[in-house]
Design a protein around this motif. Structure first.
Motif, short mmCIF file in Angstrom:
data_model
loop_
_atom_site.label_atom_id
_atom_site.label_comp_id
_atom_site.label_asym_id
_atom_site.label_seq_id
_atom_site.Cartn_x
_atom_site.Cartn_y
_atom_site.Cartn_z
N ASN A 1 0.83 -1.21 0.00
CA ASN A 1 0.00 0.00 0.00
C ASN A 1 0.86 1.25 0.00
N LEU A 2 1.91 1.24 0.82
CA LEU A 2 2.81 2.40 0.89
C LEU A 2 3.47 2.65 -0.46
N MET A 3 3.94 1.58 -1.09
CA MET A 3 4.59 1.68 -2.39
C MET A 3 3.63 2.27 -3.43
N ASN A 4 2.42 1.73 -3.45
CA ASN A 4 1.42 2.21 -4.41
C ASN A 4 1.07 3.67 -4.17
N GLU A 5 0.94 4.02 -2.90
CA GLU A 5 0.57 5.39 -2.55
C GLU A 5 1.65 6.39 -2.96
N LEU A 6 2.91 6.06 -2.62
CA LEU A 6 4.01 6.98 -2.97
C LEU A 6 4.19 7.08 -4.49
N SER A 7 3.99 5.97 -5.18
CA SER A 7 4.07 5.99 -6.66
C SER A 7 2.98 6.88 -7.25
N LYS A 8 1.79 6.80 -6.67
CA LYS A 8 0.68 7.63 -7.15
C LYS A 8 0.95 9.11 -6.88
N VAL A 9 1.46 9.42 -5.69
CA VAL A 9 1.80 10.81 -5.37
C VAL A 9 2.80 11.36 -6.38
N LYS A 10 3.82 10.55 -6.70
CA LYS A 10 4.82 10.98 -7.68
C LYS A 10 4.19 11.23 -9.04
N ARG A 11 3.38 10.28 -9.50
CA ARG A 11 2.75 10.41 -10.84
C ARG A 11 1.90 11.67 -10.93
N VAL A 12 1.14 11.93 -9.90
CA VAL A 12 0.24 13.10 -9.91
C VAL A 12 1.04 14.39 -9.86
N MET A 13 2.13 14.42 -9.07
CA MET A 13 2.98 15.62 -9.02
C MET A 13 3.59 15.92 -10.39
N GLN A 14 3.91 14.87 -11.11
CA GLN A 14 4.56 15.05 -12.42
C GLN A 14 3.64 15.64 -13.48
N LYS A 15 2.34 15.65 -13.19
CA LYS A 15 1.40 16.34 -14.10
C LYS A 15 1.59 17.85 -14.01
N VAL A 16 2.13 18.31 -12.89
CA VAL A 16 2.35 19.75 -12.68
C VAL A 16 3.82 20.11 -12.92
N VAL A 17 4.71 19.36 -12.31
CA VAL A 17 6.16 19.55 -12.46
C VAL A 17 6.72 18.23 -12.98
N PRO A 18 7.02 18.13 -14.28
CA PRO A 18 7.31 16.85 -14.93
C PRO A 18 8.38 15.99 -14.27
N ASP A 19 9.41 16.59 -13.68
CA ASP A 19 10.49 15.76 -13.11
C ASP A 19 10.43 15.69 -11.58
N ALA A 20 9.28 16.05 -11.01
CA ALA A 20 9.13 15.97 -9.54
C ALA A 20 8.92 14.52 -9.10
N PRO A 21 9.32 14.19 -7.89
CA PRO A 21 10.09 14.99 -6.95
C PRO A 21 11.58 14.97 -7.30
N HIS A 22 12.26 16.06 -6.99
CA HIS A 22 13.69 16.14 -7.29
C HIS A 22 14.53 15.48 -6.21
N ASP A 23 13.93 15.29 -5.04
CA ASP A 23 14.62 14.65 -3.93
C ASP A 23 13.58 13.89 -3.10
N VAL A 24 13.89 12.62 -2.78
CA VAL A 24 13.05 11.86 -1.85
C VAL A 24 13.89 11.69 -0.59
N LEU A 25 13.50 12.42 0.46
CA LEU A 25 14.26 12.49 1.70
C LEU A 25 13.65 11.54 2.73
N LEU A 26 14.43 10.54 3.15
CA LEU A 26 13.97 9.61 4.18
C LEU A 26 14.47 10.08 5.54
N VAL A 27 13.53 10.29 6.47
CA VAL A 27 13.88 10.72 7.83
C VAL A 27 13.94 9.49 8.73
N LEU A 28 15.08 9.33 9.44
CA LEU A 28 15.29 8.20 10.34
C LEU A 28 15.61 8.73 11.74
#
Length: 318
Positions: A215-242
């Motif tokens: 579910n997490l994988m699908n959700e993040l992939s969808k967020v990326k796809r939808v962002m790219q409709k506005v900014v084609p190469d978004a996201p420019h950085d995927v920052l993992l907080v640990l």
């Protein structure tokens, strides 16, 4: 070694020294016992050093790399005294970090070729993700950059409210919807708003549920796809907080998130309250992902841009 001369800005370095104090004290306590009564680096010292590194949360694989490097130096130089071990460790660990951290930023900057520069922030709940976003927004704003926040962790009302508190505190705009809204919709609206407002940086908060990785994988992939409709190469950085204070658990989180999505940089938080600072070395090495930011205190300015030489200098400072 010339790399470790006093080249660091005093305020930042003092905060880093203080933030790593527990890690350093614990490490040197163990190291002192490992070399007690020994004048030469021999097999017994190396075995003891291996245990010190593993119990300092450097991780087994990275520890073995470091031991191999030191063994090479022992065989090359024939005689290495235990008093030289601290210097050798500094050099070898800095060398290891250099393989991941090629050319480093000294301040909170974003590439000039992306406007807006979109950072998608991922991480499990409780690691300091929202706080890191707020502190990052503050630092970018201090650099004169126009910042927009997107509250795309819509599964928890507390996450949206917490990000709103940071937006109000830092005085920057936030795009939010009601709890339960589609995260991709929030990301889409955020980017549209940022483009319309000529923003420089967009920080998108995302949900941190690891119990169902698909579910997490699908959700993040969808967020990326939808962002790219506005900014084609978004996201420019995927920052993992640990959360650095969780030690080996942070390794496991990194493993799960790197399977779920492409992670391009790391932020390791809560290093000031723990003796587990060695986790920064191990995670960077094992995942070959640069640590971009570290949290060394609770203050708004206590999120720092990671610099391998400053970090190693603070960690091994006698």
């Amino acid at each position: 070694m010339s790399l470790f001369k006093n080249i660091f800005s005093s305020d930042k370095k003092e905060t880093l020294d203080k933030g790593l104090e527990k890690s350093k004290t614990s490490f040197f306590g163990k190291l002192g016992k490992a070399v007690a009564g020994k004048s030469k680096v021999d097999d017994e010292v190396l075995d003891n050093l291996e245990e010190v590194l593993v119990t300092s949360d450097v991780g087994v694989d990275t520890t073995l790399k470091i031991i191999d490097r030191i063994e090479e130096r022992v065989s090359r130089d024939k005689y290495l005294g235990t008093e030289e071990l601290n210097t050798i460790l500094r050099e070898e660990i800095a060398g290891l970090l250099s393989e991941t951290h090629v050319g480093e930023d000294t301040d909170f900057v974003v590439p000039s070729n992306n406007r807006p520069h979109v950072i998608m922030v991922v991480g499990v709940n409780g690691v300091g993700k929202t706080t890191t976003i707020g502190k990052l927004a503050h630092q970018f704003k201090k650099q004169g950059l126009k910042v927009v926040l997107g509250a795309a962790d819509t599964f928890r009302a507390a996450a949206i409210d917490q990000l709103q508190v940071w937006a109000d505190r830092v005085e920057i705009p936030i795009v939010r919807q009601n709890m339960g809204s589609d995260p991709a919709s929030v990301a889409f609206d955020t980017l549209n708003s940022a483009v319309a407002d000529n923003a420089d940086v967009v920080l998108i908060d995302t949900a941190g549920r690891l119990h169902n990785k698909i579910n997490l994988m699908n959700e993040l992939s969808k967020v990326k796809r939808v962002m790219q409709k506005v900014v084609p190469d978004a996201p420019h950085d995927v920052l993992l907080v640990l959360d650095g204070s969780t030690g080996q658990n942070a390794f496991e989180q990194a493993k799960q998130f790197t399977k779920a999505t492409e992670v391009t940089s790391l932020a390791v938080t809560k290093l000031d309250g723990t003796a587990k600072g060695g986790v920064v070395i191990g995670i960077s090495d094992q995942f070959q992902i640069p640590v971009k930011y570290i949290g060394v205190g609770e203050g708004i300015d206590d999120l720092q841009v990671f610099n391998k030489y400053e970090f190693v200098d603070s960690f091994f400072k006698m």
